[in-house]
Structure formats: C-alpha cells, structure tokens
Design an enzyme around this catalytic site. Structure first.
Site, PDB file in Angstrom:
ATOM      1  N   ASN A  57      57.229  47.856  40.401  1.00  0.00           N
ATOM      2  CA  ASN A  57      56.265  46.756  40.284  1.00  0.00           C
ATOM      3  C   ASN A  57      56.845  45.677  39.360  1.00  0.00           C
ATOM      4  OD1 ASN A  57      54.147  45.140  39.141  1.00  0.00           O
ATOM      5  ND2 ASN A  57      52.657  46.565  39.961  1.00  0.00           N
ATOM      6  N   HIS A  71      55.256  41.899  35.921  1.00  0.00           N
ATOM      7  CA  HIS A  71      55.408  41.428  34.543  1.00  0.00           C
ATOM      8  C   HIS A  71      56.672  40.605  34.309  1.00  0.00           C
ATOM      9  CE1 HIS A  71      51.626  43.000  33.596  1.00  0.00           C
ATOM     10  NE2 HIS A  71      51.950  44.194  34.027  1.00  0.00           N
ATOM     11  N   HIS A  81      51.276  42.411  42.730  1.00  0.00           N
ATOM     12  CA  HIS A  81      49.813  42.308  42.800  1.00  0.00           C
ATOM     13  C   HIS A  81      49.454  40.818  42.760  1.00  0.00           C
ATOM     14  CE1 HIS A  81      45.699  43.611  40.847  1.00  0.00           C
ATOM     15  NE2 HIS A  81      45.545  42.888  41.932  1.00  0.00           N
ATOM     16  N   ARG A  99      46.888  38.534  42.212  1.00  0.00           N
ATOM     17  CA  ARG A  99      45.528  38.535  41.653  1.00  0.00           C
ATOM     18  C   ARG A  99      44.796  37.257  41.990  1.00  0.00           C
ATOM     19  NH1 ARG A  99      43.253  41.474  37.563  1.00  0.00           N
ATOM     20  NH2 ARG A  99      44.353  43.395  37.092  1.00  0.00           N
ATOM     21  N   ARG A 107      47.491  35.334  37.684  1.00  0.00           N
ATOM     22  CA  ARG A 107      48.010  35.378  36.309  1.00  0.00           C
ATOM     23  C   ARG A 107      49.490  35.757  36.243  1.00  0.00           C
ATOM     24  NH1 ARG A 107      44.783  40.580  33.946  1.00  0.00           N
ATOM     25  NH2 ARG A 107      43.013  39.387  34.688  1.00  0.00           N
ATOM     26  N   GLU A 124      49.668  44.490  46.537  1.00  0.00           N
ATOM     27  CA  GLU A 124      48.370  44.957  46.034  1.00  0.00           C
ATOM     28  C   GLU A 124      47.379  43.803  46.115  1.00  0.00           C
ATOM     29  OE1 GLU A 124      50.068  48.122  42.715  1.00  0.00           O
ATOM     30  OE2 GLU A 124      48.978  46.341  42.067  1.00  0.00           O
ATOM     31  N   THR A 177      44.257  44.846  32.742  1.00  0.00           N
ATOM     32  CA  THR A 177      44.977  45.447  33.869  1.00  0.00           C
ATOM     33  C   THR A 177      43.964  46.188  34.739  1.00  0.00           C
ATOM     34  OG1 THR A 177      46.799  46.936  34.478  1.00  0.00           O
ATOM     35  CG2 THR A 177      45.553  47.527  32.511  1.00  0.00           C
ATOM     36  N   THR A 178      44.407  46.758  35.859  1.00  0.00           N
ATOM     37  CA  THR A 178      43.488  47.456  36.768  1.00  0.00           C
ATOM     38  C   THR A 178      42.939  48.708  36.067  1.00  0.00           C
ATOM     39  OG1 THR A 178      45.055  46.745  38.450  1.00  0.00           O
ATOM     40  CG2 THR A 178      43.258  48.149  39.178  1.00  0.00           C
ATOM     41  N   GLU A 238      46.480  56.067  46.479  1.00  0.00           N
ATOM     42  CA  GLU A 238      47.249  56.071  45.237  1.00  0.00           C
ATOM     43  C   GLU A 238      46.313  56.512  44.124  1.00  0.00           C
ATOM     44  OE1 GLU A 238      49.975  52.867  44.538  1.00  0.00           O
ATOM     45  OE2 GLU A 238      49.735  53.033  42.374  1.00  0.00           O
ATOM     46  N   HIS A 242      50.069  53.770  37.618  1.00  0.00           N
ATOM     47  CA  HIS A 242      49.411  53.113  36.491  1.00  0.00           C
ATOM     48  C   HIS A 242      49.737  53.777  35.162  1.00  0.00           C
ATOM     49  CE1 HIS A 242      46.778  50.570  34.189  1.00  0.00           C
ATOM     50  NE2 HIS A 242      46.798  49.783  35.235  1.00  0.00           N
TER      51      HIS A 242
HETATM   52  N1  PXP Z   1      49.614  50.983  41.009  1.00  0.00           N
HETATM   53  C1  PXP Z   1      48.573  50.139  41.084  1.00  0.00           C
HETATM   54  C2  PXP Z   1      47.648  50.262  42.236  1.00  0.00           C
HETATM   55  C3  PXP Z   1      48.381  49.138  40.104  1.00  0.00           C
HETATM   56  O1  PXP Z   1      47.332  48.300  40.206  1.00  0.00           O
HETATM   57  C4  PXP Z   1      49.310  49.022  39.057  1.00  0.00           C
HETATM   58  C5  PXP Z   1      49.153  47.965  38.017  1.00  0.00           C
HETATM   59  O2  PXP Z   1      49.172  46.728  38.594  1.00  0.00           O
HETATM   60  C6  PXP Z   1      50.397  49.915  39.041  1.00  0.00           C
HETATM   61  C7  PXP Z   1      50.501  50.907  40.010  1.00  0.00           C
HETATM   62  C8  PXP Z   1      51.467  49.832  38.010  1.00  0.00           C
HETATM   63  O3  PXP Z   1      50.956  50.121  36.741  1.00  0.00           O
HETATM   64  P1  PXP Z   1      51.851  49.874  35.471  1.00  0.00           P
HETATM   65  O4  PXP Z   1      52.197  48.428  35.458  1.00  0.00           O
HETATM   66  O5  PXP Z   1      50.957  50.283  34.343  1.00  0.00           O
HETATM   67  O6  PXP Z   1      53.072  50.744  35.607  1.00  0.00           O
END
Ligand code: PXP
Length: 241
Positions: free
Chosen positions: A9, A12, A45, A47, A51, A72, A102-103, A153, A194
């Site tokens: 992911n 960031h 993601h 959003r 952001r 996402e 965050t989610t 997930e 996550h």
């Molecule tokens: N999976 C999903 C569905 C998420 O929403 C997120 C965060 O955006 C992640 C995985 C990744 O989480 P993290 O950034 O905390 O590793």
C-alpha cells in the site's frame, strides 16, 4: 501449498507529497519500485477527501503497472463511477469516515445493503476481483458470502495495537484464526491488513489460510531507513516462513 501474496500500500508516499503540496515523492515511482522488488500487487485508497492518492495517481499507476492494482474504495456512487471507468483488477470495499485518521474498523455489512449488493454485482461484472474489508467475526463472514464477493480482508488493527503495546493478544489472534477458518470453509479467499509490522506479520503467519497481506503505513515508514526494496524483501521473507 499456496503462495502468500504481499500487496504494498503506497498511500503514504502520497501523504508525504501532499504535506508540502509538491509533486514528489512520486506514488507512481513507488508503485514501479514495488513491482520490481517482488510486490504481488499495489494497493491505493482513493478517499473521498483525496487526502493522499488522487485520480491522477490512479490513472498513471493503472496505466503503467503490470502487477494487479488493488483499489480501495468506499461504497459510494462516486467511487462506483471511478471504478467502472478505471477497471482495476482488484477492488476492496472499505468503510470511510471523514474525520478518522485511518480506516478504523470493518465494514458494516447490514448498512445500506441494497447499494452494497448492487455495487458488488457491477464491479464483478466489470471484471474486478471484489473484496470486503471486515472485522474478524463469523456473522460478517456469512454475510460476505451471501453478498457473493470473491474475497474478504480481515481487519488486523486491533491485533496489531495489542502487539505494539505488548498487551495480551491471544484472544484476538484466536478470533482472527476462527474467522480465517470460516472464510476458507465458505470458499472465500481470505486476506489480512491494517497496522501490520514485521512483528505482527510474523505472528499472523502462524495462522494458515491467509492468502494475501496488504501492508502500508509501517512498510513505507520503514523504507525511510532501509529503502523500499529491502523492506519489501523482508516482508516477503516473513510471509514465506
Ligand atoms: N487494508 C485495508 C483495507 C486498509 O484500508 C488499509 C489502510 O488503508 C490497509 C490494508 C493498510 O493498513 P496499514 O497502512 O496500516 O498497513
């Protein structure tokens, strides 16, 4: 034995870029580097408040990436339209609150079910593999099956918090194990994501039956010190063990 996949992911990378309103660091560059260094998919993601990742990132990344892009999205009409046009190979439907950092939890599968059903149907028809981001509970797994998604997930945030704070995490790990087993029994492909770090990913690999891990925040943070290639390779090694 099935190979466990790592989804990287890169949200960031965009967070850092947006903090200064510059055009660097580039999420596209991060996506290409992840691909080159063994990532099995790249997750972004989009959003509602944009952001981090924006539509321009989505367009550029989907055009260049050879491994699957996992988009996402929240269950909204706007996101359905974007997904219909961009046709990402993978989609994960996530809950979204404007003010959250965050989610924070899994999707409420009982809320707005009519639209959720329609959304899943349309996305699958558009040839995307569809996943639901859910809490590790059996009711949600049964509901996910009824909604006819390809995958779920499991939200690992609570487990990771307990591990980070050195609290007892055994019950939460058990809850996740039960959910993973149930998902596999139902014929759903089970993923996890996550808050995962090297330590929590290593602990989670004790549970068999998780096919994909999606990892972002820690992985990108760690890359500041060790570089993206080395961090990805270390996660891949952990997932193989
Ligand atoms: N999976 C999903 C569905 C998420 O929403 C997120 C965060 O955006 C992640 C995985 C990744 O989480 P993290 O950034 O905390 O590793």
């Amino acid at each position: 034995m099935t190979r466990i996949r790592l989804g990287v992911n890169i949200d960031h990378v965009a967070t850092v870029r947006n903090a200064r309103g510059e055009n660097y660091p580039s999420p596209l560059r991060a996506a290409m580097l992840a691909e080159k260094n063994g990532a099995d998919s790249v997750t972004i993601h989009l959003r509602e408040d944009r952001r981090h990742i924006n539509e321009f990132d989505l367009k550029r990344i989907i055009k260049k990436l050879k491994i699957p892009l996992n988009l996402e999205i929240a269950a909204t009409k706007e996101m359905l339209k974007i997904a219909t046009i961009s046709k990402p190979p993978f989609i994960c439907i996530v809950p979204e609150k404007r003010k959250e950092i965050t989610t924070e939890g899994g999707l409420n599968l009982s809320h707005n079910q009519k639209f959720l059903k329609l959304l899943i149907k349309k996305l699958k028809k558009n040839n995307s593999r569809v996943s639901l981001f859910i809490e590790p509970n059996l009711k949600d797994l049964n509901q996910a099956k009824e909604l006819d998604v390809n995958c779920v997930e499991i939200h690992t945030g609570k487990l990771c918090n307990l591990i980070n704070k050195k609290n007892n995490y055994k019950n939460e790990l058990k809850r996740i194990r039960n959910a993973v087993n149930k998902g596999n029994e139902l014929g759903l492909e089970v993923h996890a994501g996550h808050g995962l770090t090297f330590t929590s990913a290593r602990i989670l690999t004790k549970i068999k039956g998780i096919h994909e891990y999606n990892i972002g925040h820690f992985l990108i943070g760690e890359s500041i010190f060790s570089g993206l290639p080395q961090t990805i390779r270390k996660f891949k090694k952990i997932l193989k063990s």
